[in-house]
Design an enzyme around this catalytic site. Structure first.
Site, PDB file in Angstrom:
ATOM      1  N   SER A  34      -8.772  -4.589  16.783  1.00 14.76           N
ATOM      2  CA  SER A  34      -8.873  -5.318  15.515  1.00 14.76           C
ATOM      3  C   SER A  34     -10.254  -5.936  15.304  1.00 14.76           C
ATOM      4  CB  SER A  34      -7.817  -6.424  15.483  1.00 14.76           C
ATOM      5  OG  SER A  34      -7.981  -7.202  14.310  1.00 14.76           O
TER       6      SER A  34
ATOM      7  N   SER B  75     -10.505  -8.294  13.034  1.00 10.79           N
ATOM      8  CA  SER B  75     -10.216  -9.595  12.418  1.00 10.79           C
ATOM      9  C   SER B  75     -10.782 -10.773  13.200  1.00 10.79           C
ATOM     10  CB  SER B  75      -8.701  -9.751  12.226  1.00 10.79           C
ATOM     11  OG  SER B  75      -8.254  -8.820  11.271  1.00 10.79           O
TER      12      SER B  75
ATOM     13  N   THR C  29      -0.205  -7.704  11.394  1.00 14.64           N
ATOM     14  CA  THR C  29      -0.427  -6.275  11.199  1.00 14.64           C
ATOM     15  C   THR C  29       0.706  -5.474  11.824  1.00 14.64           C
ATOM     16  OG1 THR C  29      -2.104  -4.540  11.292  1.00 14.64           O
ATOM     17  CG2 THR C  29      -2.004  -6.001  13.194  1.00 14.64           C
TER      18      THR C  29
ATOM     19  N   LYS D 125       4.692  -6.240   9.712  1.00 16.38           N
ATOM     20  CA  LYS D 125       4.507  -6.658   8.319  1.00 16.38           C
ATOM     21  C   LYS D 125       5.829  -6.840   7.570  1.00 16.38           C
ATOM     22  CE  LYS D 125      -0.192  -5.198   7.297  1.00 16.38           C
ATOM     23  NZ  LYS D 125      -1.047  -4.442   6.372  1.00 16.38           N
TER      24      LYS D 125
ATOM     25  N   ASN E 129       1.001  -9.907   5.327  1.00 12.87           N
ATOM     26  CA  ASN E 129      -0.117  -9.759   6.277  1.00 12.87           C
ATOM     27  C   ASN E 129      -0.771 -11.093   6.594  1.00 12.87           C
ATOM     28  OD1 ASN E 129      -1.724 -10.311   4.070  1.00 12.87           O
ATOM     29  ND2 ASN E 129      -3.194  -8.691   4.486  1.00 12.87           N
TER      30      ASN E 129
ATOM     31  N   GLY F  80       1.330   5.220   0.955  1.00  9.68           N
ATOM     32  CA  GLY F  80       1.830   4.411   2.056  1.00  9.68           C
ATOM     33  C   GLY F  80       1.717   2.925   1.732  1.00  9.68           C
TER      34      GLY F  80
ATOM     35  N   GLY G 186     -14.017   1.389   2.588  1.00  9.27           N
ATOM     36  CA  GLY G 186     -12.964   0.369   2.699  1.00  9.27           C
ATOM     37  C   GLY G 186     -13.393  -0.940   3.338  1.00  9.27           C
TER      38      GLY G 186
HETATM   39  P1  NAP Z   1       0.495   5.119   5.697  1.00  9.30           P
HETATM   40  O1  NAP Z   1       1.459   4.045   5.327  1.00  9.30           O
HETATM   41  O2  NAP Z   1       0.695   5.892   6.940  1.00  9.30           O
HETATM   42  O3  NAP Z   1       0.382   6.138   4.460  1.00  9.30           O
HETATM   43  C1  NAP Z   1      -0.455   7.249   4.535  1.00  9.30           C
HETATM   44  C2  NAP Z   1      -0.351   8.054   3.244  1.00  9.30           C
HETATM   45  O4  NAP Z   1      -1.253   9.138   3.366  1.00  9.30           O
HETATM   46  C3  NAP Z   1       1.034   8.641   3.003  1.00  9.30           C
HETATM   47  O5  NAP Z   1       1.301   8.643   1.633  1.00  9.30           O
HETATM   48  C4  NAP Z   1       0.887  10.071   3.511  1.00  9.30           C
HETATM   49  O6  NAP Z   1       1.660  11.020   2.804  1.00  9.30           O
HETATM   50  C5  NAP Z   1      -0.551  10.372   3.191  1.00  9.30           C
HETATM   51  N1  NAP Z   1      -1.078  11.362   4.126  1.00  9.30           N
HETATM   52  C6  NAP Z   1      -1.194  11.245   5.470  1.00  9.30           C
HETATM   53  N2  NAP Z   1      -1.706  12.363   5.995  1.00  9.30           N
HETATM   54  C7  NAP Z   1      -1.907  13.226   4.962  1.00  9.30           C
HETATM   55  C8  NAP Z   1      -2.410  14.544   4.866  1.00  9.30           C
HETATM   56  N3  NAP Z   1      -2.809  15.215   5.949  1.00  9.30           N
HETATM   57  N4  NAP Z   1      -2.477  15.119   3.639  1.00  9.30           N
HETATM   58  C9  NAP Z   1      -2.072  14.425   2.537  1.00  9.30           C
HETATM   59  N5  NAP Z   1      -1.563  13.173   2.571  1.00  9.30           N
HETATM   60  C10 NAP Z   1      -1.498  12.576   3.767  1.00  9.30           C
HETATM   61  O7  NAP Z   1      -0.985   4.504   5.832  1.00  9.30           O
HETATM   62  P2  NAP Z   1      -1.569   3.182   5.139  1.00  9.30           P
HETATM   63  O8  NAP Z   1      -1.327   2.033   6.018  1.00  9.30           O
HETATM   64  O9  NAP Z   1      -1.131   3.132   3.727  1.00  9.30           O
HETATM   65  O10 NAP Z   1      -3.136   3.483   5.225  1.00  9.30           O
HETATM   66  C11 NAP Z   1      -3.723   4.497   4.452  1.00  9.30           C
HETATM   67  C12 NAP Z   1      -5.231   4.496   4.656  1.00  9.30           C
HETATM   68  O11 NAP Z   1      -5.782   3.240   4.200  1.00  9.30           O
HETATM   69  C13 NAP Z   1      -5.652   4.609   6.119  1.00  9.30           C
HETATM   70  O12 NAP Z   1      -6.789   5.418   6.183  1.00  9.30           O
HETATM   71  C14 NAP Z   1      -5.990   3.199   6.523  1.00  9.30           C
HETATM   72  O13 NAP Z   1      -6.948   3.133   7.541  1.00  9.30           O
HETATM   73  C15 NAP Z   1      -6.561   2.660   5.225  1.00  9.30           C
HETATM   74  N6  NAP Z   1      -6.438   1.200   5.110  1.00  9.30           N
HETATM   75  C16 NAP Z   1      -7.576   0.492   4.919  1.00  9.30           C
HETATM   76  C17 NAP Z   1      -7.513  -0.884   4.780  1.00  9.30           C
HETATM   77  C18 NAP Z   1      -8.765  -1.652   4.567  1.00  9.30           C
HETATM   78  O14 NAP Z   1      -8.749  -2.882   4.702  1.00  9.30           O
HETATM   79  N7  NAP Z   1      -9.857  -1.014   4.209  1.00  9.30           N
HETATM   80  C19 NAP Z   1      -6.270  -1.528   4.835  1.00  9.30           C
HETATM   81  C20 NAP Z   1      -5.122  -0.766   5.029  1.00  9.30           C
HETATM   82  C21 NAP Z   1      -5.221   0.605   5.169  1.00  9.30           C
HETATM   83  P3  NAP Z   1       3.256  11.161   2.992  1.00  9.30           P
HETATM   84  O15 NAP Z   1       3.846  10.051   2.181  1.00  9.30           O
HETATM   85  O16 NAP Z   1       3.533  12.496   2.461  1.00  9.30           O
HETATM   86  O17 NAP Z   1       3.511  11.005   4.471  1.00  9.30           O
END
Ligand code: NAP
Length: 288
Positions: A26, A28, A73, A77, A98, A140, A249
């Site tokens: 993390s 954080s 986290t 959550k 969060n 997601g 991000g």
């Molecule tokens: P998550 O809950 O696992 O959701 C991932 C999403 O991506 C799902 O809708 C999934 O589709 C889709 N996906 C995964 N692999 C894929 C592929 N190969 N092709 C097409 N779609 C795909 O993840 P999350 O927590 O929402 O995080 C998503 C992204 O945001 C990550 O990269 C994470 O690091 C980033 N993030 C950044 C911050 C920040 O502060 N910058 C905060 C949170 C998250 P399905 O529904 O079909 O499984």
């Protein structure tokens, strides 16, 4: 006696933490301790590995020993919700927390990710989402938080594209009247396109790790990637090659922490110090 770092720990120093599992990666602690130090807040922030099933004990400790608050986290959550006295509107709608903070004697659960995204977009690129047509790719937890907040901030269209349709429907619902599901055909009309999939995380393959076709976007479109490692994802490299405005991000990461810092301290967060600390930590890990 002062520590070797900027924070002098004494008998009055308060504690805050991020709880999760795994947690050792993390950023954080780096971000929040930089904030505390820059503002002269007498507090220290640590990472607590709390396994699945132990969140009740962690929140009981927070209550018993007067901790300032927790960041929360994965995997807690959702499970932490039943131990909150109150939820903010975003936490209630998203069913995700969060951040835990005190409002008097009331322990409140908030979700600051979506607000962090919208504020980070404004901070990075000066963009206000009010009136924008937005496309979210992915459905997601992060997409849900962003969809809710885009709508709350006045976006006129929040179109969700995802390979699993049912999850796209659920995220679109979080955007209320302006939410809908869509397909790649919607990309051309978008003002703002956001990657909320992990595609491109840690990537080196520019051709294969992009979540959508950048050539389908309008010339004025802004491309936003929720990923911050690498700083320039294959998607962002393609957007920049086309001359489109873009951001990664990191601003979301920093600004969701800013909202938490302000809950705990009632002070304006030192955003530059927090952002610089995050950026330096990523560079030190070879991820900047
Ligand atoms: P998550 O809950 O696992 O959701 C991932 C999403 O991506 C799902 O809708 C999934 O589709 C889709 N996906 C995964 N692999 C894929 C592929 N190969 N092709 C097409 N779609 C795909 O993840 P999350 O927590 O929402 O995080 C998503 C992204 O945001 C990550 O990269 C994470 O690091 C980033 N993030 C950044 C911050 C920040 O502060 N910058 C905060 C949170 C998250 P399905 O529904 O079909 O499984």
């Amino acid at each position: 006696m002062p520590n070797s770092g900027a924070i002098a720990i004494s008998a009055t120093t308060q504690l805050a933490a991020v709880i999760g599992d795994p947690i050792r990666h993390s950023l954080s602690p780096v971000i929040h301790n930089a904030g505390f130090a820059a503002c002269g807040v007498d507090a220290v922030y640590v990472a607590l590995p709390v396994p699945d099933g132990e969140v009740r004990a962690a929140v009981a400790a927070l209550r018993s020993f007067g901790w300032l608050g927790f960041s929360v986290t994965m995997p807690h959550k959702q499970s932490v919700i039943e131990f909150c006295d109150e939820l903010t509107e975003s936490a209630r709608r998203l069913q995700s927390v969060n951040c835990l903070y005190w409002h008097g004697d009331t322990l409140v659960g908030d979700s600051t990710d979506g607000r962090g995204y919208v504020q980070g977009l404004h901070a990075d690129l000066g963009i206000d989402v009010a009136g924008l047509r937005c496309v979210l790719v992915g459905a997601g937890g992060a997409a849900g938080a962003v969809a809710f907040e885009l709508a709350a901030a006045g976006a006129t269209d929040v179109c969700v594209i995802n390979r699993t349709e049912a999850k796209a429907v659920a995220v679109a619902q979080l955007a209320g009247d302006v939410g809908r599901t869509g397909s790649p055909e919607d990309l051309g009309a978008a003002d703002l396109v956001i990657n909320a999939t992990p595609l491109g995380m840690g990537a080196t393959d520019v051709e294969h790790d992009v979540p959508f076709d950048v050539s389908a976007l309008a010339d004025h479109a802004v491309v936003s990637d929720l990923i911050y490692h690498p700083a320039t994802t294959p998607l962002l490299a393609q957007a920049q090659a086309r001359g489109l405005r873009s951001q990664n991000g990191l601003a979301m990461l920093v600004h969701q922490a800013v909202a938490q810092f302000e809950h705990w301290t009632a002070k304006s967060a030192p955003i530059e110090a927090m952002q610089e600390a995050a950026r330096s930590a990523l560079v030190a890990k070879g991820q900047g």
